[in-house]
Design a protein around this motif. Structure first.
Motif, PDB file in Angstrom:
ATOM      1  N   ILE A  90     -58.364  22.244  55.622  1.00 27.78           N
ATOM      2  CA  ILE A  90     -57.968  21.296  56.571  1.00 27.78           C
ATOM      3  C   ILE A  90     -57.293  21.892  57.812  1.00 27.78           C
ATOM      4  O   ILE A  90     -57.197  21.024  59.205  1.00 27.78           O
ATOM      5  CB  ILE A  90     -56.908  19.945  55.851  1.00 27.78           C
ATOM      6  N   ALA A  91     -56.539  22.758  57.468  1.00 34.09           N
ATOM      7  CA  ALA A  91     -55.387  22.762  58.733  1.00 34.09           C
ATOM      8  C   ALA A  91     -56.857  23.578  60.038  1.00 34.09           C
ATOM      9  O   ALA A  91     -56.239  24.254  61.122  1.00 34.09           O
ATOM     10  CB  ALA A  91     -54.191  24.047  58.837  1.00 34.09           C
ATOM     11  N   ARG A  92     -57.840  24.774  59.582  1.00 26.03           N
ATOM     12  CA  ARG A  92     -58.955  25.278  60.409  1.00 26.03           C
ATOM     13  C   ARG A  92     -59.739  24.469  60.251  1.00 26.03           C
ATOM     14  O   ARG A  92     -60.564  24.800  61.414  1.00 26.03           O
ATOM     15  CB  ARG A  92     -59.291  26.243  59.166  1.00 26.03           C
ATOM     16  N   ASP A  93     -60.126  23.774  59.758  1.00 27.73           N
ATOM     17  CA  ASP A  93     -61.571  22.638  59.879  1.00 27.73           C
ATOM     18  C   ASP A  93     -61.027  21.806  60.587  1.00 27.73           C
ATOM     19  O   ASP A  93     -61.994  21.436  60.969  1.00 27.73           O
ATOM     20  CB  ASP A  93     -62.368  22.513  58.925  1.00 27.73           C
ATOM     21  N   VAL A  94     -60.034  21.024  60.657  1.00 29.49           N
ATOM     22  CA  VAL A  94     -59.595  20.047  61.068  1.00 29.49           C
ATOM     23  C   VAL A  94     -60.431  18.729  61.047  1.00 29.49           C
ATOM     24  O   VAL A  94     -59.603  17.639  60.243  1.00 29.49           O
ATOM     25  CB  VAL A  94     -59.343  20.353  62.138  1.00 29.49           C
ATOM     26  N   ASP A  95     -61.594  18.652  61.812  1.00 30.69           N
ATOM     27  CA  ASP A  95     -62.250  17.407  62.347  1.00 30.69           C
ATOM     28  C   ASP A  95     -63.770  17.100  61.036  1.00 30.69           C
ATOM     29  O   ASP A  95     -64.179  16.243  61.659  1.00 30.69           O
ATOM     30  CB  ASP A  95     -62.284  16.353  62.685  1.00 30.69           C
ATOM     31  N   GLY A  96     -63.755  18.435  60.173  1.00 32.94           N
ATOM     32  CA  GLY A  96     -65.083  18.854  59.419  1.00 32.94           C
ATOM     33  C   GLY A  96     -65.296  18.694  58.395  1.00 32.94           C
ATOM     34  O   GLY A  96     -64.240  18.026  57.295  1.00 32.94           O
ATOM     35  N   LYS A  97     -66.485  18.445  57.778  1.00 36.90           N
ATOM     36  CA  LYS A  97     -67.267  18.116  56.922  1.00 36.90           C
ATOM     37  C   LYS A  97     -65.715  18.691  55.679  1.00 36.90           C
ATOM     38  O   LYS A  97     -65.579  18.639  54.522  1.00 36.90           O
ATOM     39  CB  LYS A  97     -68.463  19.036  56.309  1.00 36.90           C
ATOM     40  N   TYR A  98     -65.804  20.486  55.898  1.00 38.09           N
ATOM     41  CA  TYR A  98     -65.137  21.377  55.113  1.00 38.09           C
ATOM     42  C   TYR A  98     -63.419  19.905  54.593  1.00 38.09           C
ATOM     43  O   TYR A  98     -62.775  19.625  53.061  1.00 38.09           O
ATOM     44  CB  TYR A  98     -64.487  22.549  55.292  1.00 38.09           C
ATOM     45  N   ALA A  99     -63.484  20.175  55.913  1.00 34.67           N
ATOM     46  CA  ALA A  99     -61.465  18.963  55.760  1.00 34.67           C
ATOM     47  C   ALA A  99     -61.395  17.505  55.272  1.00 34.67           C
ATOM     48  O   ALA A  99     -60.850  17.195  54.154  1.00 34.67           O
ATOM     49  CB  ALA A  99     -61.034  18.478  57.253  1.00 34.67           C
ATOM     50  N   GLN A 100     -62.525  17.035  55.197  1.00 37.96           N
ATOM     51  CA  GLN A 100     -63.225  15.836  54.520  1.00 37.96           C
ATOM     52  C   GLN A 100     -63.300  16.124  53.500  1.00 37.96           C
ATOM     53  O   GLN A 100     -62.954  15.305  52.606  1.00 37.96           O
ATOM     54  CB  GLN A 100     -64.405  15.015  55.256  1.00 37.96           C
ATOM     55  N   ARG A 101     -63.753  16.930  52.191  1.00 39.79           N
ATOM     56  CA  ARG A 101     -64.237  17.220  51.446  1.00 39.79           C
ATOM     57  C   ARG A 101     -62.701  17.843  49.986  1.00 39.79           C
ATOM     58  O   ARG A 101     -62.269  17.341  49.751  1.00 39.79           O
ATOM     59  CB  ARG A 101     -64.648  18.704  50.645  1.00 39.79           C
ATOM     60  N   SER A 102     -61.554  18.332  51.513  1.00 39.86           N
ATOM     61  CA  SER A 102     -60.843  18.722  50.901  1.00 39.86           C
ATOM     62  C   SER A 102     -60.046  17.930  50.442  1.00 39.86           C
ATOM     63  O   SER A 102     -58.482  17.952  49.559  1.00 39.86           O
ATOM     64  CB  SER A 102     -59.552  19.988  51.228  1.00 39.86           C
ATOM     65  N   HIS A 103     -59.321  16.756  51.511  1.00 36.80           N
ATOM     66  CA  HIS A 103     -58.790  16.100  52.341  1.00 36.80           C
ATOM     67  C   HIS A 103     -59.354  14.885  50.203  1.00 36.80           C
ATOM     68  O   HIS A 103     -58.321  14.254  49.173  1.00 36.80           O
ATOM     69  CB  HIS A 103     -59.028  14.797  52.761  1.00 36.80           C
ATOM     70  N   TYR A 104     -60.813  14.479  49.534  1.00 37.89           N
ATOM     71  CA  TYR A 104     -60.897  13.684  49.189  1.00 37.89           C
ATOM     72  C   TYR A 104     -60.816  14.893  47.718  1.00 37.89           C
ATOM     73  O   TYR A 104     -59.991  13.974  46.591  1.00 37.89           O
ATOM     74  CB  TYR A 104     -62.546  14.080  48.891  1.00 37.89           C
ATOM     75  N   GLN A 105     -61.036  15.834  47.729  1.00 41.20           N
ATOM     76  CA  GLN A 105     -60.246  16.547  46.246  1.00 41.20           C
ATOM     77  C   GLN A 105     -58.541  16.760  45.371  1.00 41.20           C
ATOM     78  O   GLN A 105     -58.617  16.352  45.350  1.00 41.20           O
ATOM     79  CB  GLN A 105     -60.662  18.704  46.261  1.00 41.20           C
ATOM     80  N   ILE A 106     -57.995  16.672  47.458  1.00 48.26           N
ATOM     81  CA  ILE A 106     -56.776  16.530  47.438  1.00 48.26           C
ATOM     82  C   ILE A 106     -56.512  15.134  46.822  1.00 48.26           C
ATOM     83  O   ILE A 106     -55.201  15.238  45.692  1.00 48.26           O
ATOM     84  CB  ILE A 106     -55.326  17.059  48.530  1.00 48.26           C
ATOM     85  N   ALA A 107     -56.694  14.019  46.932  1.00 43.64           N
ATOM     86  CA  ALA A 107     -56.636  12.364  46.507  1.00 43.64           C
ATOM     87  C   ALA A 107     -56.731  12.624  44.923  1.00 43.64           C
ATOM     88  O   ALA A 107     -56.403  11.470  44.405  1.00 43.64           O
ATOM     89  CB  ALA A 107     -57.782  11.913  47.333  1.00 43.64           C
ATOM     90  N   MET A 108     -58.153  12.893  44.900  1.00 40.37           N
ATOM     91  CA  MET A 108     -58.122  13.497  43.126  1.00 40.37           C
ATOM     92  C   MET A 108     -57.309  13.776  42.568  1.00 40.37           C
ATOM     93  O   MET A 108     -56.678  13.307  41.328  1.00 40.37           O
ATOM     94  CB  MET A 108     -59.525  14.079  43.151  1.00 40.37           C
TER      95      MET A 108
END
Length: 467
Positions: A90-108
């Motif tokens: 998230i820190a590197r991708d900030v607003d990209g698709k990888y960041a979205q997926r990482s947020h989603y996985q953390i929520a899981m």
């Protein structure tokens, strides 16, 4: 759960999340100084996903409290590590698709530990990054599910308490049934919320307090289901004991008969898994055993006793099939991963493992993971008999995550195949024809409008149009 700042922050509110991500950004950019290349994000997401998978597959078949505690601690450490890895992305991708997926996985992960507010923070971060994308839709659904079920639990708890007190006072069938139904509904809400600890406790409470109610046996049966198929706990203190209690407390029921055959089959599968795992271990070469102790790499071709590789392949495949039959997808996936890694010189077996990994991810709704596994199959076993099936299923996964351009290309590729089985040809041709429609004749095909969120019924609604 994760304690990143010596326990100073008890809740990951929005400001904490921003500070944490900025901290990771500073740490990761240090690696750029002096011309050092940063690990590609694609590799980092794979590493984080692998850590998440290892956490999901942790289990113990021992009733020993100490062993269970160690397994739980190991799982939590892996989840914590996965969170750290996703936050770095998230820190590197900030607003990209990888960041979205990482947020989603953390929520899981936070949902696994019933930390709903932290899960909601990451869901909200996804929505702010891309309000109309696939992950935003999943995040909105996740937020709604958490809110609705927490509210439902409060309502049903109050209802249960009121009607339980009424039944104890006047003893009517109506108050008895209403109290029982409320408790059962509350347990279902906990299960939907994935709060399995409270779901188990509430189902057990319902089965004990309202043993004469028609749903009492279903409640006790569901306790076993949660242990077996959600927590992968087959112990006497877990699922096994819960199912035995069905037969003991409700002996003359359909569920009691079902439990008997279920436990027999489960025992057979678990015993076979253990026997096959032991046989695999016995057939490791001395070199492999020595290198593993030293944490050193050993070539797959040197890992096994000479002449035993085909047997090892069969054992791995049978173990994975047994896990799959038990609906334990995390352990099935991990088994296929080990097969593909440790017997990589057996190309046919690897191709089968990669396809099965993709299929299991797809069945569990992890579509991007499935897409990656199918792509690994194409890259490493292009001539596999699974190729055609994988082309079609990968297109299905792209459609599921609303990447309609890639889905369209995948279905077209499937239609154009000339060798091998094409069981889905009619379906693929129909989808391609639909995607190539341009009903409003604005020059944008249907799949393009789908991906952009515009209408193919209105010529004034098209990608790039001013709304």
């Amino acid at each position: 759960m994760i304690r990143l700042t010596a326990g100073l922050v008890l809740r990951m509110d929005r400001s904490y999340l921003i500070i944490l991500i900025l901290g990771f950004f500073m740490l990761t950019t240090v690696g750029c100084i002096g011309g050092v290349n940063i690990v590609p994000l694609s590799a980092k997401i794979q590493n984080a996903d692998d850590t998440f998978d290892k956490a999901e597959a942790v289990s113990t078949q021992s009733d020993d409290p100490e062993k269970k505690a160690k397994a739980k601690s190991k799982q939590q450490q892996l989840y914590d590590k996965a969170i750290m890895q996703y936050l770095e992305i998230i820190a590197r991708d900030v607003d990209g698709k990888y960041a979205q997926r990482s947020h989603y996985q953390i929520a899981m992960i936070y949902k696994r530990f019933y930390e709903w507010d932290k899960a909601n923070d990451h869901y909200q971060a996804i929505i702010e990054l891309d309000p109309t994308g696939y992950y935003a839709n999943e995040a909105k659904s996740g937020i709604a599910k958490i809110h609705n079920n927490r509210e439902l639990i409060q309502q049903q708890r109050a209802k249960y308490q009121n009607f339980k007190a009424l039944y104890e006072a006047v003893g009517t069938d109506e108050s008895y049934n209403t109290a029982a139904e409320s408790l059962y509904t509350m347990a279902q809400a906990f299960e939907t919320l994935e709060n399995y600890t409270e779901a188990i406790a509430t189902f057990e409470k319902m089965a004990k307090e309202f043993q004469k109610h028609p749903k009492a046996v279903q409640a006790q049966f569901q306790v076993g289901n949660i242990y077996f198929y959600k927590l992968y706990d087959y112990t006497n203190s877990g699922g096994w004991g819960a199912f035995v209690k069905v037969a003991q407390d409700f002996p003359d029921t359909f569920e009691a008969e079902k439990v008997k055959s279920l436990l027999i089959k489960t025992q057979e599968r678990l015993v076979e898994i253990k026997q096959l795992q032991d046989e695999i271990q016995r057939n490791k070469s001395k070199k492999a055993i020595e290198f593993e102790k030293l944490d050193r790499y050993v070539l797959p071709s040197d890992r096994w006793i000479q002449g035993k590789t085909d047997l090892i392949v069969q054992n791995f495949e049978r173990i994975a099939q047994n896990w799959e039959a038990l609906r334990n997808f995390p352990n099935a996936i991990e088994t296929y991963k080990v097969l593909a890694r440790d017997i990589s010189h057996k190309k046919f077996a690897v191709a089968n493992a990669l396809y099965k990994i993709g299929s299991l991810y797809q069945q569990s709704g992890q579509y991007e993971r499935a897409i990656k596994a199918y792509q690994d199959l194409f890259d490493n076993a292009a001539e596999s008999s699974w190729r055609n099936e994988a082309v079609y299923q990968q297109a299905i996964c792209y459609r599921a995550i609303r990447e309609f351009g890639k889905a369209y290309q995948g279905f077209k590729d499937y239609v154009s195949l000339t060798k091998g089985d094409r069981s889905y040809l009619r379906e693929a041709e129909q989808i391609v024809r639909q995607y190539e429609l341009d009903l409003d004749e604005d020059g944008y095909l249907f799949y393009v409008e789908l991906e952009s969120g515009t209408s193919d019924q209105d010529p004034n609604s098209y990608p790039g149009a001013t709304q």
